[in-house]
Enzyme design. Structure first.
Site, PDB file in Angstrom:
ATOM      1  N   HIS A  34      43.792  44.619  30.297  1.00 46.25           N
ATOM      2  CA  HIS A  34      43.259  45.984  29.504  1.00 46.25           C
ATOM      3  C   HIS A  34      42.558  45.162  28.462  1.00 46.25           C
ATOM      4  O   HIS A  34      42.602  45.704  27.030  1.00 46.25           O
ATOM      5  CB  HIS A  34      44.670  46.769  29.079  1.00 46.25           C
ATOM      6  CG  HIS A  34      44.886  47.560  30.014  1.00 46.25           C
ATOM      7  ND1 HIS A  34      44.123  48.892  30.538  1.00 46.25           N
ATOM      8  CD2 HIS A  34      45.964  47.714  30.990  1.00 46.25           C
ATOM      9  CE1 HIS A  34      44.726  49.583  31.463  1.00 46.25           C
ATOM     10  NE2 HIS A  34      45.756  48.881  31.915  1.00 46.25           N
ATOM     11  N   ASP A 174      37.479  43.326  37.877  1.00 49.34           N
ATOM     12  CA  ASP A 174      37.644  43.401  39.304  1.00 49.34           C
ATOM     13  C   ASP A 174      36.521  43.006  40.167  1.00 49.34           C
ATOM     14  O   ASP A 174      36.529  42.117  40.805  1.00 49.34           O
ATOM     15  CB  ASP A 174      38.310  44.905  39.673  1.00 49.34           C
ATOM     16  CG  ASP A 174      39.526  45.270  38.968  1.00 49.34           C
ATOM     17  OD1 ASP A 174      40.282  44.421  38.210  1.00 49.34           O
ATOM     18  OD2 ASP A 174      39.641  46.584  38.845  1.00 49.34           O
TER      19      ASP A 174
END
Ligand code: GLA
Length: 386
Positions: A34, A174
């Site tokens: 995060h 990602d």
């Protein structure tokens, strides 16, 4: 797998003439969670498991998509001139979204095409099966239509598809890991500047074990978007007094000196996680580069505590699995990915892999009634043509 996919392609689309074949991996993040959408550092690697895609151009304007992982959805067909998000398209919104972003960026997709996908990344487990399909679609488009496009642009367009077409405001980690992955290396990426360095992860003495809680991530998207908003609010408040562009610009000291500017204790905790996790990631990679694997593991454990207590994106199942690992002699164990379910990542001495899996698995079963799945994973290369 590939043989099965070829067979399926023939059954679904008639023949296998003139096809091209591609592979996009899944990813796991070792530390730096995060932080990507806060301009911070992440340290992911591509996995050797992933998504295969077989593709071929068509003579009309139809896009026909099939996934062996969603066989019940059958073939999803859309028209190249009419691309919009549709709940009924389910998984296929990801590849359709990528086509949409390519068109938006003026890549001229001149005909329709058909693709069959088959992946061995557990779905919804936090190992980026969706970003894997996105990058697989990007390379399908690049190669079928011979686009002169850099990897970084494929990565950005894939992220854009997820942000603007699917509606999940994910960061770039990602797609970057899946695009740029390198065998036996993790990537230290500065998500603000997109500068990156590869760090060798030579896992001769140690194994990387992914443990899947088999608790599927519920409500992830809305909670994820909520965390992003909370970080934006913290940044806005701190910017009134401080000359910073992102939360990751803060050192721990800066943050401690100014944290009380943020009145809401929850928002304060969210910002604390981001600032500390970003610094922790840089420190962890320094330790790894000095061969201090135990130091690296301790920071993985700290990362988990921070995600559990300050960022509050863990869940009971993840905590049980991590605690069970901590009770064994694990080098480090933490939740990985967005959280609220999904997987943990564990570093374990090679000689202890079997007993680790057995003991952690049975502790987990006892406390949750669920069976965890364990994967001893290898670090693989990024998206590629086969
Ligand atoms: C998801 C998102 C990433 C990142 C992680 C949390 O995987 O897609 O961009 O924010 O969560 O680190």
């Amino acid at each position: 797998m590939l043989e099965q996919l070829k067979q399926t392609f023939i059954e679904t689309f008639g023949s296998i003439n003139e096809v091209q074949i591609f592979f996009a991996p899944g990813r796991v993040n070792l530390i730096g969670e995060h932080t990507d959408y806060n301009g911070g550092h992440v340290f992911p690697c591509a996995l050797s498991i992933g998504t295969y895609a077989i593709a071929r151009k068509r003579n009309d304007r139809k896009i026909r998509l099939y996934s062996m992982n969603y066989a019940e959805a059958s073939v999803i067909e859309v028209d190249l001139n009419d691309l919009s998000f549709d709940d009924a398209h389910g998984w296929a919104n990801y590849p359709i979204g990528v086509v949409w972003t390519f068109l938006q960026s003026n890549y001229s997709i001149t005909t329709g095409f058909e693709v069959a996908f088959y992946g061995n990344i557990p779905n919804g487990a936090g190992l980026s099966s969706s970003a894997s399909i996105e990058l697989a679609t990007s390379i399908v488009l690049k190669e079928l239509f011979e686009f002169d496009i850099e990897k970084l642009d494929m990565i950005k367009l894939s992220q854009k598809a997820e942000n603007e077409f699917v509606g999940v405001t994910c960061g770039i980690m990602d797609q970057f890991a899946i695009g740029m992955g390198k065998k036996d290396h993790a990537i230290l990426l500065n998500c603000d500047t997109l500068e990156y360095v590869y760090s060798p992860i030579l896992l001769e003495e140690y194994a990387m074990i992914i443990a899947d809680t088999n608790k599927r991530r519920g409500l992830t998207d809305s909670k994820y978007n909520e965390r992003r908003k909370q970080c934006e609010e913290a940044l806005k408040t701190l910017k009134r007094e401080l000359d910073i562009e992102t939360l990751a610009d803060l050192t721990k000291d800066d943050f401690e000196k100014h944290r009380l500017l943020i009145e809401d204790p929850i928002i304060q905790k969210r910002a604390k996680h981001v600032v500390y996790e970003n610094r922790r990631t840089i420190e962890a990679v320094e330790k790894l580069n000095r061969n201090d694997i135990n130091g690296f593991g301790r920071l993985m454990n700290e990362s988990h505590r921070s995600l559990r207590d300050d960022y509050e994106v863990s869940c009971k199942e993840l905590d049980v699995l991590v605690k069970a690992a901590w009770n064994e002699d694990v080098i480090g164990s933490r939740m990985t990915g967005a959280g609220f379910g999904g997987c943990t990542i564990n570093i374990v001495a090679r000689g202890r892999v079997d007993s680790f899996i057995e003991r952690v698995g049975s502790a987990y079963r006892e406390l949750t009634g669920l069976d965890a799945d364990f994967y001893v994973v290898e670090i693989g290369d990024g998206v590629t043509t086969l």
